[in-house]
Design a protein around this motif. Sequence first.
Motif, PDB file in Angstrom:
ATOM      1  N   ALA A  28       6.202   9.729 -10.656  1.00  0.00           N
ATOM      2  CA  ALA A  28       7.567   9.217 -10.564  1.00  0.00           C
ATOM      3  C   ALA A  28       7.643   7.705 -10.758  1.00  0.00           C
ATOM      4  N   LEU A  29       6.634   6.974 -10.313  1.00  0.00           N
ATOM      5  CA  LEU A  29       6.743   5.520 -10.217  1.00  0.00           C
ATOM      6  C   LEU A  29       5.742   4.743 -11.068  1.00  0.00           C
ATOM      7  N   GLY A  30       4.664   5.384 -11.469  1.00  0.00           N
ATOM      8  CA  GLY A  30       3.603   4.665 -12.169  1.00  0.00           C
ATOM      9  C   GLY A  30       2.507   4.250 -11.199  1.00  0.00           C
ATOM     10  N   ALA A  31       1.299   4.155 -11.699  1.00  0.00           N
ATOM     11  CA  ALA A  31       0.122   3.972 -10.844  1.00  0.00           C
ATOM     12  C   ALA A  31       0.114   2.662 -10.078  1.00  0.00           C
ATOM     13  N   SER A  32       0.755   1.615 -10.612  1.00  0.00           N
ATOM     14  CA  SER A  32       0.666   0.303  -9.965  1.00  0.00           C
ATOM     15  C   SER A  32       1.808   0.037  -8.999  1.00  0.00           C
ATOM     16  N   HIS A  33       2.672   1.030  -8.753  1.00  0.00           N
ATOM     17  CA  HIS A  33       3.791   0.822  -7.841  1.00  0.00           C
ATOM     18  C   HIS A  33       3.281   0.652  -6.410  1.00  0.00           C
ATOM     19  N   GLN A  34       4.047  -0.119  -5.619  1.00  0.00           N
ATOM     20  CA  GLN A  34       3.663  -0.425  -4.248  1.00  0.00           C
ATOM     21  C   GLN A  34       3.391   0.833  -3.422  1.00  0.00           C
ATOM     22  N   GLU A  35       4.221   1.841  -3.586  1.00  0.00           N
ATOM     23  CA  GLU A  35       4.035   3.045  -2.782  1.00  0.00           C
ATOM     24  C   GLU A  35       2.732   3.752  -3.142  1.00  0.00           C
ATOM     25  N   CYS A  36       2.397   3.741  -4.416  1.00  0.00           N
ATOM     26  CA  CYS A  36       1.119   4.340  -4.836  1.00  0.00           C
ATOM     27  C   CYS A  36      -0.057   3.572  -4.239  1.00  0.00           C
ATOM     28  N   LEU A  37       0.040   2.251  -4.252  1.00  0.00           N
ATOM     29  CA  LEU A  37      -1.034   1.432  -3.700  1.00  0.00           C
ATOM     30  C   LEU A  37      -1.185   1.655  -2.202  1.00  0.00           C
ATOM     31  N   ALA A  38      -0.051   1.842  -1.507  1.00  0.00           N
ATOM     32  CA  ALA A  38      -0.115   2.094  -0.069  1.00  0.00           C
ATOM     33  C   ALA A  38      -0.837   3.403   0.219  1.00  0.00           C
ATOM     34  N   THR A  39      -0.514   4.435  -0.556  1.00  0.00           N
ATOM     35  CA  THR A  39      -1.163   5.733  -0.356  1.00  0.00           C
ATOM     36  C   THR A  39      -2.650   5.651  -0.704  1.00  0.00           C
ATOM     37  N   MET A  40      -2.973   4.928  -1.782  1.00  0.00           N
ATOM     38  CA  MET A  40      -4.383   4.739  -2.128  1.00  0.00           C
ATOM     39  C   MET A  40      -5.127   4.027  -1.006  1.00  0.00           C
ATOM     40  N   HIS A  41      -4.492   3.027  -0.445  1.00  0.00           N
ATOM     41  CA  HIS A  41      -5.114   2.297   0.654  1.00  0.00           C
ATOM     42  C   HIS A  41      -5.368   3.229   1.843  1.00  0.00           C
ATOM     43  N   ASN A  42      -4.374   4.051   2.172  1.00  0.00           N
ATOM     44  CA  ASN A  42      -4.553   4.994   3.279  1.00  0.00           C
ATOM     45  C   ASN A  42      -5.708   5.960   3.002  1.00  0.00           C
ATOM     46  N   MET A  43      -5.813   6.391   1.754  1.00  0.00           N
ATOM     47  CA  MET A  43      -6.897   7.300   1.373  1.00  0.00           C
ATOM     48  C   MET A  43      -8.250   6.597   1.526  1.00  0.00           C
ATOM     49  N   HIS A  49       9.713  15.424  -5.160  1.00  0.00           N
ATOM     50  CA  HIS A  49      10.618  14.352  -4.728  1.00  0.00           C
ATOM     51  C   HIS A  49       9.845  13.289  -3.957  1.00  0.00           C
ATOM     52  N   LEU A  50      10.254  12.038  -4.106  1.00  0.00           N
ATOM     53  CA  LEU A  50       9.544  10.951  -3.446  1.00  0.00           C
ATOM     54  C   LEU A  50       9.674  10.997  -1.930  1.00  0.00           C
ATOM     55  N   THR A  51      10.786  11.515  -1.424  1.00  0.00           N
ATOM     56  CA  THR A  51      10.903  11.670   0.020  1.00  0.00           C
ATOM     57  C   THR A  51       9.865  12.659   0.532  1.00  0.00           C
ATOM     58  N   THR A  52       9.663  13.726  -0.221  1.00  0.00           N
ATOM     59  CA  THR A  52       8.633  14.699   0.118  1.00  0.00           C
ATOM     60  C   THR A  52       7.263  14.025   0.127  1.00  0.00           C
ATOM     61  N   ALA A  53       6.999  13.200  -0.869  1.00  0.00           N
ATOM     62  CA  ALA A  53       5.720  12.486  -0.935  1.00  0.00           C
ATOM     63  C   ALA A  53       5.550  11.555   0.255  1.00  0.00           C
ATOM     64  N   GLY A  54       6.625  10.881   0.652  1.00  0.00           N
ATOM     65  CA  GLY A  54       6.546   9.980   1.799  1.00  0.00           C
ATOM     66  C   GLY A  54       6.209  10.710   3.079  1.00  0.00           C
ATOM     67  N   CYS A  55       6.807  11.880   3.249  1.00  0.00           N
ATOM     68  CA  CYS A  55       6.513  12.687   4.426  1.00  0.00           C
ATOM     69  C   CYS A  55       5.055  13.149   4.418  1.00  0.00           C
ATOM     70  N   MET A  56       4.550  13.502   3.243  1.00  0.00           N
ATOM     71  CA  MET A  56       3.151  13.908   3.127  1.00  0.00           C
ATOM     72  C   MET A  56       2.222  12.751   3.493  1.00  0.00           C
ATOM     73  N   ASN A  57       2.586  11.548   3.085  1.00  0.00           N
ATOM     74  CA  ASN A  57       1.772  10.381   3.399  1.00  0.00           C
ATOM     75  C   ASN A  57       1.664  10.184   4.911  1.00  0.00           C
ATOM     76  N   ALA A  58       2.822  10.324   5.596  1.00  0.00           N
ATOM     77  CA  ALA A  58       2.818  10.160   7.050  1.00  0.00           C
ATOM     78  C   ALA A  58       2.032  11.282   7.727  1.00  0.00           C
ATOM     79  N   LEU A  59       2.151  12.504   7.199  1.00  0.00           N
ATOM     80  CA  LEU A  59       1.356  13.611   7.729  1.00  0.00           C
ATOM     81  C   LEU A  59      -0.133  13.316   7.566  1.00  0.00           C
ATOM     82  N   GLY A  60      -0.491  12.676   6.451  1.00  0.00           N
ATOM     83  CA  GLY A  60      -1.884  12.275   6.251  1.00  0.00           C
ATOM     84  C   GLY A  60      -2.372  11.342   7.351  1.00  0.00           C
ATOM     85  N   LEU A  61      -1.507  10.421   7.781  1.00  0.00           N
ATOM     86  CA  LEU A  61      -1.877   9.508   8.868  1.00  0.00           C
ATOM     87  C   LEU A  61      -2.121  10.274  10.165  1.00  0.00           C
TER      88      LEU A  61
END
Length: 339
Positions: A297-312, A260-272
């Motif tokens: 879920a969203l495709g590689a070029s979606h904003q949320e994917c880019l945000a996570t890539m940037h954080n990485m 689920h994308l909410t789960t992914a969002g929480c993981m992203n914040a945990l990464g921070l």
Amino acid sequence: GASRAQVIGLPPLGTYRRLRGFSVESHAAAVAVVGAVAVCVAVHVTLKHVGDCGGRCEEASVGAETGISATAVQLRILWLKDEGTKGPGEEDIKAIQALNAAASKFYQQGLYEEALEKAEKAHVEIIKHYGEKHIFAASVINNKALFLKQLGYLNEAAALYAEAMQIYADVVGKDHPSYATSLHNKALVVRLQGNSEEAVRLFSEALDIRRKVHGSENVDVAVTMHNLGSCVRDLGGLDRARELQEQALLILRRRLGSEHLTTAGCMNALGLTLKADKQFDAAIDTYGKSLGIQRRALGASHQECLATMHNMAECHRANGDDAKAQGIQNEISRLLGDA
């Protein structure tokens, strides 16, 4: 977090090339994320709430915010015959429904000024037929606050969330889920204003109410816990922040699933949080798992994917691996060019 509101506003796509040294929490992390539940559109007379924001948080945020959903019959039943108000007829109800639907559509399209205009008109109609101190009025005020927040008017948004909180407190009481939602939403804005201490207080109060109402195994509880963890991280409490976010993540996996994308969002914040604690390998691994969910879920070029890539990329850079960081940033630029 479907449209998602964010804990930390995600910058426009074109700004990624200028984001070196800055990490962002995903739209799904908020609402909501979300907003999710943040609140996507809380006024729903017939529309079902997505939620920071739920699906993902206003803040649908991480997470969806709980709103008021009612049928046309319930709209008539819930009418409080305040002095000077006129009970709604069939056409009045349809007009309110149409305005709410339009506001929701504009919000999902990122047209926040247009969404705000429709919400303003819905507010006028709701006051006319239900009065100023009605739960429907509080819900549309909540929506107006969300749209103003998205437009960057944080002081105005905070004031409206406080107004909605007061109506909920007066009409349904401070132990009601809708009051907790307003607390949660105001906390998101207060954090954006830089007052993480006050945001911790508001999130903590919202969390207590949600636990009492829903129990511990609930998505709204996890969403608030997640956002509380992010605020605690702001204040330097990294161990406590990680504990809160890991607990939230476990609940979200059990209730929503690992994809689920909410789960992914929480993981992203945990990464921070892990990055802030200099646990770079663990943070990069967490970002990678979050990114996999988002891409599927969203495709590689979606904003949320880019945000996570940037954080990485920023995590690799903080860990001294500029080559890997630059490679990811180059991939972001390529994806932006393809978007």
